[in-house]
Design a protein around this motif. Structure first.
Motif, PDB file in Angstrom:
ATOM      1  N   SER A  29      35.126  38.765  34.921  1.00 34.05           N
ATOM      2  CA  SER A  29      34.510  39.703  35.858  1.00 34.05           C
ATOM      3  C   SER A  29      35.549  40.263  36.825  1.00 34.05           C
ATOM      4  CB  SER A  29      33.385  39.021  36.642  1.00 34.05           C
ATOM      5  OG  SER A  29      32.695  39.959  37.429  1.00 34.05           O
ATOM      6  N   LEU A  30      36.463  39.416  37.268  1.00 36.31           N
ATOM      7  CA  LEU A  30      37.517  39.887  38.163  1.00 36.31           C
ATOM      8  C   LEU A  30      38.386  40.924  37.458  1.00 36.31           C
ATOM      9  CD1 LEU A  30      38.801  39.599  40.956  1.00 36.31           C
ATOM     10  CD2 LEU A  30      40.228  37.761  40.032  1.00 36.31           C
ATOM     11  N   THR A  31      38.710  40.673  36.191  1.00 33.23           N
ATOM     12  CA  THR A  31      39.497  41.628  35.414  1.00 33.23           C
ATOM     13  C   THR A  31      38.765  42.950  35.259  1.00 33.23           C
ATOM     14  OG1 THR A  31      40.560  39.828  34.190  1.00 33.23           O
ATOM     15  CG2 THR A  31      40.638  42.025  33.206  1.00 33.23           C
ATOM     16  N   GLU A  32      37.450  42.882  34.986  1.00 33.17           N
ATOM     17  CA  GLU A  32      36.644  44.097  34.851  1.00 33.17           C
ATOM     18  C   GLU A  32      36.725  44.942  36.115  1.00 33.17           C
ATOM     19  OE1 GLU A  32      31.920  45.379  34.201  1.00 33.17           O
ATOM     20  OE2 GLU A  32      32.481  43.286  34.594  1.00 33.17           O
ATOM     21  N   GLY A  71      34.300  48.719  41.956  1.00 32.29           N
ATOM     22  CA  GLY A  71      35.340  47.784  41.551  1.00 32.29           C
ATOM     23  C   GLY A  71      35.824  46.937  42.708  1.00 32.29           C
ATOM     24  N   ALA A  72      36.010  47.554  43.875  1.00 31.88           N
ATOM     25  CA  ALA A  72      36.493  46.818  45.046  1.00 31.88           C
ATOM     26  C   ALA A  72      35.461  45.817  45.531  1.00 31.88           C
ATOM     27  CB  ALA A  72      36.850  47.794  46.162  1.00 31.88           C
ATOM     28  N   ILE A  73      34.209  46.245  45.615  1.00 34.08           N
ATOM     29  CA  ILE A  73      33.147  45.335  46.056  1.00 34.08           C
ATOM     30  C   ILE A  73      33.017  44.168  45.077  1.00 34.08           C
ATOM     31  CG2 ILE A  73      30.662  45.093  46.448  1.00 34.08           C
ATOM     32  CD1 ILE A  73      30.661  48.047  47.315  1.00 34.08           C
ATOM     33  N   ILE A 126      39.360  49.490  39.442  1.00 27.20           N
ATOM     34  CA  ILE A 126      40.198  49.915  40.560  1.00 27.20           C
ATOM     35  C   ILE A 126      41.478  50.560  40.044  1.00 27.20           C
ATOM     36  CG2 ILE A 126      41.539  49.113  42.543  1.00 27.20           C
ATOM     37  CD1 ILE A 126      39.488  46.851  42.875  1.00 27.20           C
ATOM     38  N   GLY A 127      42.109  49.901  39.079  1.00 29.75           N
ATOM     39  CA  GLY A 127      43.345  50.434  38.507  1.00 29.75           C
ATOM     40  C   GLY A 127      43.141  51.790  37.858  1.00 29.75           C
ATOM     41  N   MET A 128      42.009  51.957  37.171  1.00 33.65           N
ATOM     42  CA  MET A 128      41.720  53.232  36.519  1.00 33.65           C
ATOM     43  C   MET A 128      41.549  54.334  37.556  1.00 33.65           C
ATOM     44  SD  MET A 128      41.217  54.612  33.485  1.00 33.65           S
ATOM     45  CE  MET A 128      40.212  55.737  32.499  1.00 33.65           C
ATOM     46  N   GLY A 129      40.842  53.999  38.644  1.00 37.66           N
ATOM     47  CA  GLY A 129      40.651  54.986  39.700  1.00 37.66           C
ATOM     48  C   GLY A 129      41.960  55.411  40.340  1.00 37.66           C
ATOM     49  N   ILE A 130      42.816  54.431  40.628  1.00 34.16           N
ATOM     50  CA  ILE A 130      44.115  54.738  41.239  1.00 34.16           C
ATOM     51  C   ILE A 130      44.979  55.544  40.274  1.00 34.16           C
ATOM     52  CG2 ILE A 130      46.266  53.714  42.089  1.00 34.16           C
ATOM     53  CD1 ILE A 130      44.577  51.380  43.133  1.00 34.16           C
ATOM     54  N   TRP A 131      44.966  55.160  38.989  1.00 31.64           N
ATOM     55  CA  TRP A 131      45.758  55.859  37.984  1.00 31.64           C
ATOM     56  C   TRP A 131      45.353  57.331  37.891  1.00 31.64           C
ATOM     57  CZ3 TRP A 131      49.872  55.857  34.893  1.00 31.64           C
ATOM     58  CH2 TRP A 131      49.876  56.685  33.766  1.00 31.64           C
ATOM     59  N   VAL A 162      33.606  38.469  43.544  1.00 32.23           N
ATOM     60  CA  VAL A 162      33.963  37.446  42.566  1.00 32.23           C
ATOM     61  C   VAL A 162      35.017  36.503  43.136  1.00 32.23           C
ATOM     62  CG1 VAL A 162      35.023  37.035  40.317  1.00 32.23           C
ATOM     63  CG2 VAL A 162      33.345  38.873  40.597  1.00 32.23           C
ATOM     64  N   PHE A 163      36.036  37.059  43.776  1.00 34.91           N
ATOM     65  CA  PHE A 163      37.093  36.225  44.350  1.00 34.91           C
ATOM     66  C   PHE A 163      36.517  35.262  45.391  1.00 34.91           C
ATOM     67  CE2 PHE A 163      40.533  35.166  47.238  1.00 34.91           C
ATOM     68  CZ  PHE A 163      41.567  34.868  46.364  1.00 34.91           C
ATOM     69  N   TYR A 164      35.617  35.770  46.218  1.00 35.20           N
ATOM     70  CA  TYR A 164      35.018  34.935  47.266  1.00 35.20           C
ATOM     71  C   TYR A 164      34.157  33.817  46.659  1.00 35.20           C
ATOM     72  CZ  TYR A 164      32.259  33.592  51.360  1.00 35.20           C
ATOM     73  OH  TYR A 164      31.650  32.878  52.363  1.00 35.20           O
ATOM     74  N   ALA A 165      33.331  34.170  45.647  1.00 39.19           N
ATOM     75  CA  ALA A 165      32.425  33.187  45.063  1.00 39.19           C
ATOM     76  C   ALA A 165      33.170  32.112  44.276  1.00 39.19           C
ATOM     77  CB  ALA A 165      31.411  33.886  44.160  1.00 39.19           C
ATOM     78  N   VAL A 166      34.202  32.532  43.535  1.00 41.36           N
ATOM     79  CA  VAL A 166      34.871  31.603  42.626  1.00 41.36           C
ATOM     80  C   VAL A 166      36.021  30.857  43.287  1.00 41.36           C
ATOM     81  CG1 VAL A 166      36.187  31.422  40.466  1.00 41.36           C
ATOM     82  CG2 VAL A 166      34.210  32.952  40.613  1.00 41.36           C
ATOM     83  N   TYR A 167      36.847  31.590  44.030  1.00 40.15           N
ATOM     84  CA  TYR A 167      38.078  30.983  44.525  1.00 40.15           C
ATOM     85  C   TYR A 167      37.998  30.517  45.972  1.00 40.15           C
ATOM     86  CZ  TYR A 167      39.748  33.103  40.234  1.00 40.15           C
ATOM     87  OH  TYR A 167      39.899  33.461  38.919  1.00 40.15           O
TER      88      TYR A 167
END
Length: 255
Positions: A235-238, A200-202, A243-248, A207-212
């Motif tokens: 894709s960013l949401t996915e 998730g982190a990778i 990440i959120g699921m892992g932290i939760w 995605v952030f780097y490629a798009v934004y």
């Protein structure tokens, strides 16, 4: 051979030529007839029952495919052209579609709510959210696994790790599917949580780097190689959801 439907006086009529053979009935011809009838047309349904008859029809009208629909003196074309003629498809809109993503999330949400109602007799619980994320991960992974080769080709176009180590692009859908299944049942958290957090982190950074940052406009591999979803929010949401699921699950090891 011709099977023509009787038309009442003044009714709209259309002529349809389609392949209807002993071992093959053209599905697009069947759908063309259905669409015409739905639009209120009486259909003169002409069957092309042999390969020779079909080839002769194509040569006569200078077309490469059947079915072919004629309304009055105008040849509309095949099924896709017929849909465009009736306004169901907008050729100027391109092929971009979020339909696969919407379908995945809608079905996963329904499954999560149904399971929560069965287990807890409540539609919205903490487990509802967990199941929704896990089921979504699993279904998105399943779409990728339909054609891993095509997915990996799209994936290495923007994923930072996949570009440097191609085997990761092949492994990614299996890692996502495995983490999803384990998280859905809260099994082997020592394995599923690190996997979800890592991929998730990778993925989120890529995605952030490629798009934004790079401002690239490319297809997202999130629904597999056959989809045409733009890389970006979905894709960013996915990835953020993983990440959120892992932290939760780290913070709430048991419910």
């Amino acid at each position: 051979m011709s099977a023509a439907d009787a038309a009442s006086p003044g009714a709209k009529t259309a002529r349809l030529y389609r392949m209807v053979m002993d071992k093959h009935v053209c599905p697009y011809g069947t759908k063309s007839k259905w669409l015409l009838e739905r639009e209120g047309f009486a259909v003169e349904d002409h069957w092309l029952t042999t390969r020779e008859q079909t080839d002769a029809f194509k040569a006569q009208h200078g077309v490469d495919t059947t079915p072919q629909t004629f309304i009055g003196d105008e040849r509309i074309g095949g099924y896709s052209k017929l849909r465009t003629h009736f306004g169901y498809d907008d050729p100027s809109a391109g092929d971009t579609s979020y339909t696969p993503v919407i379908a995945v999330f809608a079905v996963c949400a329904a499954l999560a709510v149904a399971l929560s109602l069965f287990v807890y007799e409540a539609a919205f619980t903490a487990r509802t959210a967990e199941w929704f994320v896990a089921f979504s991960m699993a279904m998105l992974a399943m779409l990728k696994l339909q054609d891993v080769e095509q997915f990996s080709t799209m994936f290495v176009g923007y994923d930072l790790l996949g570009r440097r180590w191609v085997p990761y692009a092949y492994a990614y859908p299996f890692l996502e599917a495995g983490a999803a299944v384990l998280m859905a049942g809260r099994q082997l958290p020592w394995l599923s949580i690190p996997v979800a957090l890592t991929i998730g982190a990778i993925g989120a950074v890529s995605v952030f780097y490629a798009v934004y940052i790079q401002k690239r406009s490319i297809k997202c591999a999130c629904v597999g190689g056959s989809g045409n979803v733009p890389l970006g929010f979905v894709s960013l949401t996915e990835n953020l959801a993983m990440i959120g699921m892992g932290i939760w699950m780290l913070l709430r090891p048991a419910l």
